[in-house]
Design a protein around this motif. Structure first.
Motif, PDB file in Angstrom:
ATOM      1  N   ARG A   6      45.735  35.051  37.901  1.00 39.48           N
ATOM      2  CA  ARG A   6      45.474  36.324  37.563  1.00 39.48           C
ATOM      3  C   ARG A   6      46.648  37.194  38.044  1.00 39.48           C
ATOM      4  O   ARG A   6      47.037  38.187  37.166  1.00 39.48           O
ATOM      5  CB  ARG A   6      44.504  36.874  38.485  1.00 39.48           C
ATOM      6  CG  ARG A   6      44.000  38.219  38.312  1.00 39.48           C
ATOM      7  CD  ARG A   6      42.446  38.546  38.818  1.00 39.48           C
ATOM      8  NE  ARG A   6      41.452  37.369  39.105  1.00 39.48           N
ATOM      9  CZ  ARG A   6      40.739  37.086  37.777  1.00 39.48           C
ATOM     10  NH1 ARG A   6      40.807  37.737  36.630  1.00 39.48           N
ATOM     11  NH2 ARG A   6      40.019  36.121  37.900  1.00 39.48           N
ATOM     12  N   ASP A   7      47.614  36.880  38.720  1.00 41.36           N
ATOM     13  CA  ASP A   7      48.831  37.571  38.847  1.00 41.36           C
ATOM     14  C   ASP A   7      49.798  37.705  37.651  1.00 41.36           C
ATOM     15  O   ASP A   7      50.395  38.683  37.722  1.00 41.36           O
ATOM     16  CB  ASP A   7      49.705  36.906  39.942  1.00 41.36           C
ATOM     17  CG  ASP A   7      49.247  36.765  41.469  1.00 41.36           C
ATOM     18  OD1 ASP A   7      48.390  37.654  41.621  1.00 41.36           O
ATOM     19  OD2 ASP A   7      49.928  36.273  42.227  1.00 41.36           O
ATOM     20  N   PHE A   8      49.911  36.847  36.882  1.00 41.91           N
ATOM     21  CA  PHE A   8      50.205  36.867  35.685  1.00 41.91           C
ATOM     22  C   PHE A   8      50.160  38.057  34.865  1.00 41.91           C
ATOM     23  O   PHE A   8      51.113  38.775  34.249  1.00 41.91           O
ATOM     24  CB  PHE A   8      49.983  35.898  34.790  1.00 41.91           C
ATOM     25  CG  PHE A   8      50.636  35.789  33.393  1.00 41.91           C
ATOM     26  CD1 PHE A   8      51.820  35.290  33.043  1.00 41.91           C
ATOM     27  CD2 PHE A   8      49.802  36.352  32.021  1.00 41.91           C
ATOM     28  CE1 PHE A   8      52.346  35.355  31.852  1.00 41.91           C
ATOM     29  CE2 PHE A   8      50.431  36.471  30.984  1.00 41.91           C
ATOM     30  CZ  PHE A   8      51.650  35.866  30.675  1.00 41.91           C
ATOM     31  N   GLY A  63      39.267  47.866  35.026  1.00 40.50           N
ATOM     32  CA  GLY A  63      38.900  46.748  35.884  1.00 40.50           C
ATOM     33  C   GLY A  63      40.106  45.811  36.016  1.00 40.50           C
ATOM     34  O   GLY A  63      41.235  46.081  35.795  1.00 40.50           O
ATOM     35  N   PRO A  64      39.896  44.811  36.979  1.00 40.99           N
ATOM     36  CA  PRO A  64      40.870  43.812  37.283  1.00 40.99           C
ATOM     37  C   PRO A  64      41.509  43.298  36.295  1.00 40.99           C
ATOM     38  O   PRO A  64      40.929  43.022  35.110  1.00 40.99           O
ATOM     39  CB  PRO A  64      39.952  42.943  38.383  1.00 40.99           C
ATOM     40  CG  PRO A  64      38.667  42.994  37.987  1.00 40.99           C
ATOM     41  CD  PRO A  64      38.482  44.373  37.444  1.00 40.99           C
ATOM     42  N   PRO A  65      42.693  42.819  36.311  1.00 39.96           N
ATOM     43  CA  PRO A  65      43.440  42.039  35.199  1.00 39.96           C
ATOM     44  C   PRO A  65      42.902  40.784  34.960  1.00 39.96           C
ATOM     45  O   PRO A  65      42.248  40.173  35.657  1.00 39.96           O
ATOM     46  CB  PRO A  65      44.760  42.358  35.603  1.00 39.96           C
ATOM     47  CG  PRO A  65      44.873  42.228  37.140  1.00 39.96           C
ATOM     48  CD  PRO A  65      43.580  42.783  37.520  1.00 39.96           C
ATOM     49  N   GLY A  66      43.195  40.167  33.493  1.00 35.59           N
ATOM     50  CA  GLY A  66      43.106  38.977  33.250  1.00 35.59           C
ATOM     51  C   GLY A  66      41.611  38.657  32.478  1.00 35.59           C
ATOM     52  O   GLY A  66      40.845  37.649  32.545  1.00 35.59           O
ATOM     53  N   VAL A  83      42.915  42.504  29.445  1.00 38.65           N
ATOM     54  CA  VAL A  83      43.488  43.553  30.239  1.00 38.65           C
ATOM     55  C   VAL A  83      44.824  43.302  31.274  1.00 38.65           C
ATOM     56  O   VAL A  83      44.539  41.913  31.812  1.00 38.65           O
ATOM     57  CB  VAL A  83      42.017  43.858  31.180  1.00 38.65           C
ATOM     58  CG1 VAL A  83      42.345  44.904  32.114  1.00 38.65           C
ATOM     59  CG2 VAL A  83      40.904  43.971  30.296  1.00 38.65           C
ATOM     60  N   THR A  84      45.551  44.190  31.537  1.00 38.94           N
ATOM     61  CA  THR A  84      46.660  44.036  32.300  1.00 38.94           C
ATOM     62  C   THR A  84      46.803  45.106  33.443  1.00 38.94           C
ATOM     63  O   THR A  84      45.667  45.947  33.445  1.00 38.94           O
ATOM     64  CB  THR A  84      47.860  44.243  31.570  1.00 38.94           C
ATOM     65  OG1 THR A  84      48.077  45.385  31.060  1.00 38.94           O
ATOM     66  CG2 THR A  84      48.097  42.976  30.338  1.00 38.94           C
ATOM     67  N   GLU A  85      47.549  44.949  34.314  1.00 37.88           N
ATOM     68  CA  GLU A  85      47.898  45.894  35.155  1.00 37.88           C
ATOM     69  C   GLU A  85      46.654  45.938  36.359  1.00 37.88           C
ATOM     70  O   GLU A  85      45.722  45.345  36.247  1.00 37.88           O
ATOM     71  CB  GLU A  85      47.889  47.424  34.641  1.00 37.88           C
ATOM     72  CG  GLU A  85      48.754  47.569  33.226  1.00 37.88           C
ATOM     73  CD  GLU A  85      49.622  48.602  33.249  1.00 37.88           C
ATOM     74  OE1 GLU A  85      49.678  49.705  34.269  1.00 37.88           O
ATOM     75  OE2 GLU A  85      50.507  49.015  32.270  1.00 37.88           O
ATOM     76  N   PRO A  86      47.273  46.343  37.795  1.00 35.02           N
ATOM     77  CA  PRO A  86      46.349  46.236  38.934  1.00 35.02           C
ATOM     78  C   PRO A  86      44.942  46.886  38.565  1.00 35.02           C
ATOM     79  O   PRO A  86      44.881  47.844  37.546  1.00 35.02           O
ATOM     80  CB  PRO A  86      47.019  46.958  40.081  1.00 35.02           C
ATOM     81  CG  PRO A  86      48.432  46.639  39.565  1.00 35.02           C
ATOM     82  CD  PRO A  86      48.343  46.989  37.962  1.00 35.02           C
ATOM     83  N   LEU A 142      39.347  35.480  31.576  1.00 34.58           N
ATOM     84  CA  LEU A 142      40.341  34.509  31.009  1.00 34.58           C
ATOM     85  C   LEU A 142      40.842  33.598  32.287  1.00 34.58           C
ATOM     86  O   LEU A 142      41.646  32.714  31.666  1.00 34.58           O
ATOM     87  CB  LEU A 142      41.417  35.249  30.548  1.00 34.58           C
ATOM     88  CG  LEU A 142      41.068  36.027  29.376  1.00 34.58           C
ATOM     89  CD1 LEU A 142      42.221  36.873  28.651  1.00 34.58           C
ATOM     90  CD2 LEU A 142      40.243  35.568  28.226  1.00 34.58           C
ATOM     91  N   THR A 143      40.751  33.834  33.358  1.00 35.77           N
ATOM     92  CA  THR A 143      41.036  32.461  34.376  1.00 35.77           C
ATOM     93  C   THR A 143      39.878  31.533  34.719  1.00 35.77           C
ATOM     94  O   THR A 143      40.180  30.605  35.318  1.00 35.77           O
ATOM     95  CB  THR A 143      41.748  33.269  35.674  1.00 35.77           C
ATOM     96  OG1 THR A 143      40.556  33.898  36.243  1.00 35.77           O
ATOM     97  CG2 THR A 143      42.945  34.321  35.363  1.00 35.77           C
TER      98      THR A 143
END
Length: 194
Positions: A6-8, A63-66, A83-86, A142-143
């Motif tokens: 998810r950090d990616f 929402g949350p990324p990933g 979706v990207t960014e925090p 996606l994770t």
DNA sequence: CAATAGATCATCT
DNA sequence: GATGATCTATTGC
């Protein structure tokens, strides 16, 4: 090959877009290498769908990324975004083209008129139908699956071409489209950029 | 090769 | 009621 963490995704959309080139999108037995993407930024980016604020459709982007943001366009096609960014900060990356790796025969079944394999996922509408991705995947993680992004071979900076985005009227000169130089699956490119 | 029209609908005004 | 982060087929150079 590991699934991207998810950090990616938890960084600026432009950065994620660039780094997504060469990664592998997997859905069931179908898989393809990402060859072309576009970044869509926050509410100041008038070409982005969040430019008109937070609505029912754009909810996941905040929402949350990933996660997957899939939307329906032109009465015909679904488009896949990441979706990207925090969390709370809108930004996403549109996947425009893939180079098919697995399940090519399955993809061919979706569009029998297409003969050359690299055309099967050339364009945002084509790749969703070939990969069998639709609005039912809105918000998918996606994770976690069923759709995941795996780490693929690294793409050299020298092989990345940057141009304005395709099909947008507003902010038409922002260089936010990234693709792999010379790759035949890229949906549109100037005749001399091969 | 470039330009154009048509298909078709969720979302927003 | 208008408008797209598109694709395909078709026409005209």
């Amino acid at each position: 090959m590991p699934v991207l963490p998810r950090d990616f995704y938890a960084r600026p959309a432009v950065e994620v877009a660039r780094l997504m080139l060469g990664q592998i999108l997997v859905h069931g037995r179908r898989a393809g290498r990402i060859t072309e993407v576009e970044a869509y930024l926050g509410e100041h980016d008038l070409a982005a769908q969040v430019a008109r604020g937070r609505t029912g459709r754009t909810e996941v982007i905040y929402g949350p990324p990933g996660h997957a943001y899939v939307y329906f366009i032109y009465g015909m096609h679904d488009c896949l975004n990441v979706v990207t960014e925090p969390e709370g900060s809108p930004g996403c990356v549109l996947i425009r083209a893939l180079e098919p790796l697995c399940g090519i025969e399955l993809m061919r079944r979706e569009s029998p008129s297409v003969t050359k394999p690299f055309l099967l996922c050339s364009g945002p509408g084509r790749l969703t139908s070939a990969m069998r991705i639709s609005r039912r995947h809105y918000g998918a993680d996606l994770t976690a699956g069923p759709i995941v992004l795996r780490q693929g071979p690294e793409v050299e900076a020298a092989d990345i071409v940057i141009t304005p985005r395709i099909g947008v009227r507003l902010c038409a000169d922002w260089p936010l489209r990234f693709f792999i130089r010379g790759n035949p699956s890229v949906s549109r490119f100037p005749p001399n950029s091969r």
